[in-house]
Design a protein around this motif. Structure first.
Motif, short mmCIF file in Angstrom:
data_model
loop_
_atom_site.label_atom_id
_atom_site.label_comp_id
_atom_site.label_asym_id
_atom_site.label_seq_id
_atom_site.Cartn_x
_atom_site.Cartn_y
_atom_site.Cartn_z
N UNK A 68 37.19 38.12 25.58
CA UNK A 68 36.16 37.32 24.94
C UNK A 68 36.67 35.90 24.65
N UNK A 69 37.91 35.80 24.18
CA UNK A 69 38.49 34.50 23.88
C UNK A 69 38.64 33.65 25.15
N UNK A 70 39.08 34.28 26.20
CA UNK A 70 39.26 33.55 27.46
C UNK A 70 37.93 33.08 28.03
N UNK A 71 36.91 33.92 27.93
CA UNK A 71 35.60 33.57 28.47
C UNK A 71 34.96 32.44 27.68
N UNK A 72 35.22 32.36 26.39
CA UNK A 72 34.68 31.28 25.57
C UNK A 72 35.24 29.93 25.99
N UNK A 113 45.00 45.49 33.21
CA UNK A 113 43.56 45.76 33.20
C UNK A 113 42.91 45.68 34.58
N UNK A 114 41.94 46.56 34.79
CA UNK A 114 41.06 46.50 35.95
C UNK A 114 39.66 46.77 35.44
N UNK A 115 38.67 46.32 36.19
CA UNK A 115 37.31 46.41 35.67
C UNK A 115 36.31 46.75 36.77
N UNK A 116 35.19 47.32 36.35
CA UNK A 116 34.05 47.60 37.23
C UNK A 116 32.82 46.95 36.61
N UNK A 117 32.16 46.11 37.40
CA UNK A 117 30.97 45.40 36.92
C UNK A 117 29.72 46.01 37.52
N UNK A 118 28.74 46.34 36.69
CA UNK A 118 27.49 46.94 37.16
C UNK A 118 26.32 46.12 36.62
N UNK A 128 29.32 37.05 38.02
CA UNK A 128 30.41 38.00 38.30
C UNK A 128 31.72 37.28 38.59
N UNK A 129 31.63 36.13 39.21
CA UNK A 129 32.84 35.35 39.50
C UNK A 129 33.50 34.84 38.22
N UNK A 130 32.69 34.39 37.27
CA UNK A 130 33.23 33.88 36.00
C UNK A 130 33.84 35.02 35.19
N UNK A 131 33.23 36.19 35.20
CA UNK A 131 33.80 37.34 34.50
C UNK A 131 35.13 37.74 35.13
N UNK A 136 41.04 37.85 35.12
CA UNK A 136 42.26 37.53 35.86
C UNK A 136 43.25 36.78 34.96
N UNK A 137 42.72 35.87 34.13
CA UNK A 137 43.58 35.14 33.20
C UNK A 137 44.21 36.07 32.17
N UNK A 138 43.40 37.05 31.69
CA UNK A 138 43.93 38.03 30.73
C UNK A 138 45.02 38.87 31.38
N UNK A 139 44.79 39.29 32.61
CA UNK A 139 45.78 40.09 33.33
C UNK A 139 47.07 39.30 33.54
N UNK A 140 46.97 38.01 33.87
CA UNK A 140 48.16 37.17 34.07
C UNK A 140 48.98 37.08 32.79
N UNK A 141 48.29 36.92 31.65
CA UNK A 141 49.00 36.84 30.37
C UNK A 141 49.72 38.16 30.06
#
Length: 417
Positions: A68-72, A113-118, A128-131, A136-141
């Motif tokens: 959530x923080x990264x998306x903001x 983390x891995x995710x599935x978007x529906x 979907x690209x922005x999510x 990806x940024x969270x995973x890198x951290x």
């Protein structure tokens, strides 16, 4: 000369008052106004609350806050809502329209983390690209934390390479200037292409229409066919200039009114923030010369047919020539200095678009642009001389005639006349 002036005025005014011209102009004006006010239109339809609502099922119980923080940081128009219901219940809520999508987060074998978007549909690829980028940024951290990498080391690892481009030629354009010039030339090429093919074809269709209705028999008794031909060509040219002038004025005042909102983005990328006067002059010159060349060709081709339905078939070779020149110009946008572009820019039927491409994108001496103008002027004179003879005999030909072989017959008739 007085007859020519009367015919020219009649050709121009009759087309100016025609329903097809008025309707076409109105549609074009509406298109210009829509494009110029696109930002306001988007804001109007987006309403007050334009946030995308995405429900998150965080099976890790540790990723949501970082996500959530990264998306903001990247996009504040996406609202993440954490829920602890079952995935089946959340899918029903998405299908019911309560949310725009569902993203389920879990951990892979590396404890990352891995995710599935529906979502009901996957047409909104930007969302979907922005999510995906935020996750990806969270995973890198998290990966950096596992590898004991500091924030500075992670930033160094992800920093892009410095790759500079320097031209060794004097006064050559930089990569940024080339990108802007490419966008502007791209749009103007479309304008030249559609304008030439539309106005030139209208000349041929007008000649064929007059022959089909037998109006031509009256006209050739009052004025020479050569005067008729050039009156139609110049009349259509004046009509095109009138239409383009109106469109450019509307576009100018629309852009001026929305200048603060149009800065940057599309407006800057396509070169409209810094338009050179020479580029506009070249565009107008090559448009007019290209039109005169193709309109002369269309006029004598139209004179060879007696039925309107045969006119399109007769002018098909001309259409192909314009299309070939346009496609060569499109393929040369990424490399305007290529040998095939240079050579074909001196072929008269391709010169209007290809020479404009070169002078619009490259810093060429003035004589190069003038040489293209000279090629077109000489070609127009030759084409007008031959075309006038064909037209003079072609207007006397009736019956089924949809073959280029009739050019020989038209030339013979013009000699006997």
């Amino acid at each position: 000369m007085n007859k020519f002036g009367v015919m020219l005025g009649h050709s121009y005014v009759s087309k100016l008052k025609s329903k097809s011209f008025i309707i076409t102009s109105i549609i074009m004006l509406i298109g210009v106004l829509i494009l110029g006010n696109m930002n306001r239109i988007i804001d109007l339809f987006s309403g007050g609350d334009s946030k995308e609502k995405i429900v998150v099922l965080d099976q890790t119980d540790s990723v949501f806050q970082s996500f959530q923080k990264q998306l903001q940081v990247t996009n504040k128009d996406i609202e993440l809502i954490k829920e602890s219901k079952s995935e089946a219940e959340l899918q029903k809520a998405v299908n019911a329209g309560d949310y725009d999508g569902l993203i389920t987060i879990s951990m892979d074998q590396s404890n990352l983390p891995e995710a599935t978007y529906k979502a009901p549909t996957l047409t909104n690829t930007e969302l979907s690209s922005q999510l995906s980028q935020a996750l990806q940024a969270v995973k890198s951290d998290m990966a950096a934390s596992q590898l004991d990498l500091t924030a500075d080391k992670l930033a160094l690892l992800n920093s892009p390479i410095v790759f500079k481009e320097v031209s060794l030629e004097n006064n050559a354009k930089s990569s940024e200037e080339l990108a802007q010039a490419r966008g502007l030339v791209y749009i103007l090429l479309f304008v030249i292409y559609f304008s030439v093919i539309f106005y030139a074809s209208s000349v041929g269709m007008e000649v064929a229409t007059e022959k089909a209705s037998r109006v031509m028999e009256i006209l050739i008794s009052s004025a020479s066919p050569t005067q008729q031909m050039f009156a139609k060509i110049i009349g259509a040219a004046l009509l095109g200039i009138t239409q383009m002038a109106v469109l450019l004025l509307v576009a100018y005042f629309t852009i001026k009114q929305n200048l603060s909102e149009l800065k940057g983005g599309f407006f800057e990328v396509f070169g409209f923030s810094d338009i050179k006067v020479s580029t506009i002059i070249y565009a107008i010159v090559f448009f007019l010369l290209g039109y005169l060349l193709y309109a002369t060709l269309a006029a004598f081709l139209g004179s060879l047919v007696s039925r309107i339905e045969d006119a399109q078939q007769m002018m098909l070779p001309m259409t192909f020539l314009i299309m070939i020149g346009f496609f060569i110009a499109m393929s040369g946008l990424n490399n305007p200095s290529a040998g095939f572009v240079t050579v074909t820019s001196y072929i008269p039927f391709f010169t209007p678009m290809l020479m404009f491409l070169r002078v619009g994108m490259l810093d060429l001496p003035m004589w190069v642009g003038l040489s293209g103008v000279a090629v077109l002027i000489v070609s127009i004179i030759i084409m007008a001389s031959i075309g006038a003879r064909i037209y003079r005999g072609g207007v006397l030909m009736y019956g089924k005639s949809n073959s280029l072989k009739n050019i020989k017959k038209a030339l013979q008739l013009s000699k006997n006349k």
